[in-house]
Design an enzyme around this catalytic site. Structure first.
Site, short mmCIF file in Angstrom:
data_model
loop_
_atom_site.label_atom_id
_atom_site.label_comp_id
_atom_site.label_asym_id
_atom_site.label_seq_id
_atom_site.Cartn_x
_atom_site.Cartn_y
_atom_site.Cartn_z
N GLU A 32 55.34 33.51 -31.29
CA GLU A 32 54.48 33.87 -30.83
C GLU A 32 54.73 35.34 -30.71
OE1 GLU A 32 53.31 31.71 -27.37
OE2 GLU A 32 55.16 31.72 -26.35
N ASP A 44 48.98 33.50 -28.89
CA ASP A 44 50.07 34.67 -28.71
C ASP A 44 50.24 35.44 -29.59
OD1 ASP A 44 49.99 35.14 -25.82
OD2 ASP A 44 51.18 33.79 -25.72
C1 PEP Z 1 50.55 29.70 -28.01
O1 PEP Z 1 50.47 31.35 -27.09
O2 PEP Z 1 49.64 29.76 -29.02
C2 PEP Z 1 50.58 28.72 -26.97
C3 PEP Z 1 50.48 28.10 -27.28
O3 PEP Z 1 50.81 28.84 -25.75
P1 PEP Z 1 49.68 29.77 -24.48
O4 PEP Z 1 48.82 29.33 -25.05
O5 PEP Z 1 50.22 28.96 -22.71
O6 PEP Z 1 50.18 31.01 -24.26
MG MG Z 2 51.83 31.28 -25.93
#
Ligand code: PEP
Ligand code: MG
Length: 594
Positions: free
Chosen positions: A448, A472
């Protein structure tokens, strides 16, 4: 006359209902419905709370000595007057009698009405009296909360057990992800906030609830009044306040169409997700709590691809869940999934998911610096090795009960990778030493941060699989705070840099023979299904509510044909337009499949 407010569409569908305005600071006030026979008792609670507060103030006044400034005594008189004023007392009764709100909710609803009236006053002196009304209401809320056997707090507005009431939609300046979670099973049929981005965690939780929602609607909580009729168009990101009968009729029609479409899609539940050219695709669920497994199974998920364990850590006033409590939660998910894999992500606390109950505005105010780039996710875990090992041990113990995968968020460097692997080894060693039963886990890393995508071979050496956290990845590649509505228009999943990182990660993981999935919101967005398939993705993880629509898209997709257009898409400055053009050329007539 109706007013339209524009925001960001975050959760599809149409909601029509009366507005319930909640100030961010009062989200944790108890909100629940009482039944008609309970009305007299609720009015009595309110009256008693008022009498108690009046008595306290009278006592304060009696105890005043001559050195206390006269202004203070005058202020106490103002508070007594407000407590006895019909604007507060009578009007609060209205919300209890007519709307069946509990006393705390009724009081905060009336406070919203009064606050607005004060804000609109021309006279400075009168406008400032708003603070007095708020103080009086706080005292009353305090008195209600201090009663014996007091009611639950929070937004856990339970479904009504009596009929004939209007549907309700929630309008707030902001709602924290943890508070949003309490919507599950509540009576609200939609929600609107002034702030927030499309992929903020508040929006993600709203999507998981599958109720129409609009965020970043800047002035909504100022323009909408308590009890106004409101239409929330979660597809277009529009909020219509006080709609005309014609508009209402049109949206009611769209609402019915939406329900029919969902019923139709639900019939795909037991059908395997296979593309037209025979490629089997794995569809997994993203969950926040073990209780979400039921919805995952109902939607036909083949496992949990992302259990956001941080929701177990929130709103606990600093008391983190111990190993046993965590084990019980992971165990519940593993048992509920009954042999299907459960991917548990270690805590992703920080950024817009603080431990304490805080809205975005408060968070920015409190923390000042950019929390998105701060001590978040694995950085937080590695900074507190004891806490991290407790979580790892709880996950390893749950792995003895069924297939569990462990997923680590936001890893960025080889050093962090090694520290994570070492923490896991220590946790295993401790369990083994203590003779505690634990099971094997496949270990995966979330990709991410662009740095992680760019040093993928390091990850391939240490991990069994990777999962692309596109929410992210987009945020960090484009330097756009995903929760900030003022830059929401720049948060672009179609940006060629983002697509390149996704495509190269999928390709490299496949070449290394490692599992790769996408668990960010792109996986549940039908606009990206074909493109991700063309990149070679065969595992998607999303909120259960998104699963049927994605399955339908997969059943109609011809992967080979799409792969033929991939080079053009990746070379383009406008990948969205090129993707759509290729799809339009290759789309099957509706009804041919699925
Ligand atoms: C993301 O970042 O795509 C993810 C799945 O984690 P979160 O949305 O919880 O940050
Ligand atoms: Mg994330």
């Amino acid at each position: 006359m109706s007013i339209q407010v524009f925001g960001l569409p975050v959760s599809r569908g149409v909601a029509i209902g009366r507005a319930v305005l909640v100030a961010s600071s009062r989200v944790d006030v108890a909100h629940y419905f009482i039944t008609p026979p309970q009305i007299p008792a609720e009015l009595l609670r309110l009256r008693r709370a008022r009498d108690r507060v009046c008595l306290d103030i009278e006592r304060l006044k009696d105890g005043v000595t001559s050195d206390v400034p006269a202004e203070l005594v005058a202020l106490l008189d103002v508070h007594l007057m407000l407590l006895r004023d019909d604007l507060l007392a009578e009007a609060t009764r209205h919300w209890i009698v007519e709307r069946h709100y509990n006393a705390e909710w009724a009081l905060s609803a009336q406070l919203e009405v009064l606050a607005r009236q004060f804000d609109e006053m021309e006279d400075d002196y009168l406008r400032e009296r708003k603070a007095d009304v708020e103080q009086v209401a706080e005292r009353l809320l305090g008195a209600l909360a201090n009663e014996a056997g007091r009611s639950p707090t929070g937004l856990n507005v339970e479904a009504r057990d009596f009929a004939g009431e209007d549907p309700l939609v929630l309008v707030a300046n902001d709602i924290s992800p943890a508070d949003m979670l309490q919507f599950k099973g509540s009576v609200f049929t939609g929600f609107v906030t002034d702030v927030g981005g499309k992929n903020s965690h508040t929006a993600i939780v709203a999507r998981s609830l599958d109720i129409p929602a609009v965020v970043g609607a800047r002035d909504a909580s100022r323009l909408v009044r308590q009890d106004d009729w409101v239409i929330i168009d979660g597809d277009a990101g529009v909020v219509i306040v006080d709609p005309s009968p014609i508009l209402l009729e049109e949206y009611r029609f769209r609402q019915r169409q939406g329900h029919l479409e969902r019923e139709r899609l639900a019939r795909l539940r037991n059908r395997p997700a296979v593309t037209l050219d025979g490629q089997r695709i794995e569809l997994l669920a993203n969950i926040e709590l073990p209780s979400d497994c039921a919805a995952a199974l109902m939607a036909g998920a083949e496992g949990v691809g992302l259990f956001r364990s941080e929701f177990l850590f929130m709103n606990r006033e600093g008391a983190l869940p111990d190993e046993e409590e965590q084990f019980q939660a992971y165990r519940a998910a593993v048992l509920a999934m009954d042999g299907l894999p459960v991917t548990i992500r270690t805590v992703d606390i920080g950024a817009d998911k603080p431990l304490e109950r805080m809205s975005l505005g408060e968070l920015r105010h409190e923390h000042g610096l950019n929390p998105t780039l701060g001590l978040r996710a694995i950085r937080w875990s590695l900074a507190d090795p004891a806490m991290f090992e407790i979580q790892l041990k709880a996950i390893l113990r749950a792995a003895a009960l069924g297939p569990v995968k462990l997923l680590v968020p936001m890893l960025t460097s080889a050093k962090e990778v090694r520290a994570t692997v070492a923490a896991l080894d220590r946790a295993k060693g401790q369990l083994a030493c203590a003779g505690i039963v634990h099971g094997p886990v496949e270990v995966g890393a979330m990709i991410e941060v662009p740095a992680a995508a760019l040093i993928l071979p390091v990850f391939m050496r240490h991990f069994d699989f990777v999962s692309l956290g596109t929410n992210d990845l987009i945020q960090y590649t484009l330097a756009i705070d995903r929760a900030d509505e003022s830059v929401a228009h720049l948060y672009d999943p179609w940006h060629p840099a983002v697509l390149k990182l996704i495509a190269s990660t999928i390709e490299a993981a496949r070449a290394a023979g490692k599992g790769v999935s996408v668990c960010g919101e792109m996986a549940g967005d039908p606009e990206f299904t074909e493109l991700l398939l063309a990149m070679g993705l065969t595992s998607f993880s999303m909120h259960p509510a998104q699963l049927p629509a994605i399955k339908q898209r997969i059943l109609r997709a011809d992967m080979l044909r799409l792969q033929g257009g991939l080079a053009d898409i990746m070379a383009s400055e406008e990948p969205e337009a090129v993707t759509k053009a290729i799809l339009a050329r290759s789309r099957l007539p509706l009804g041919l499949a699925a």
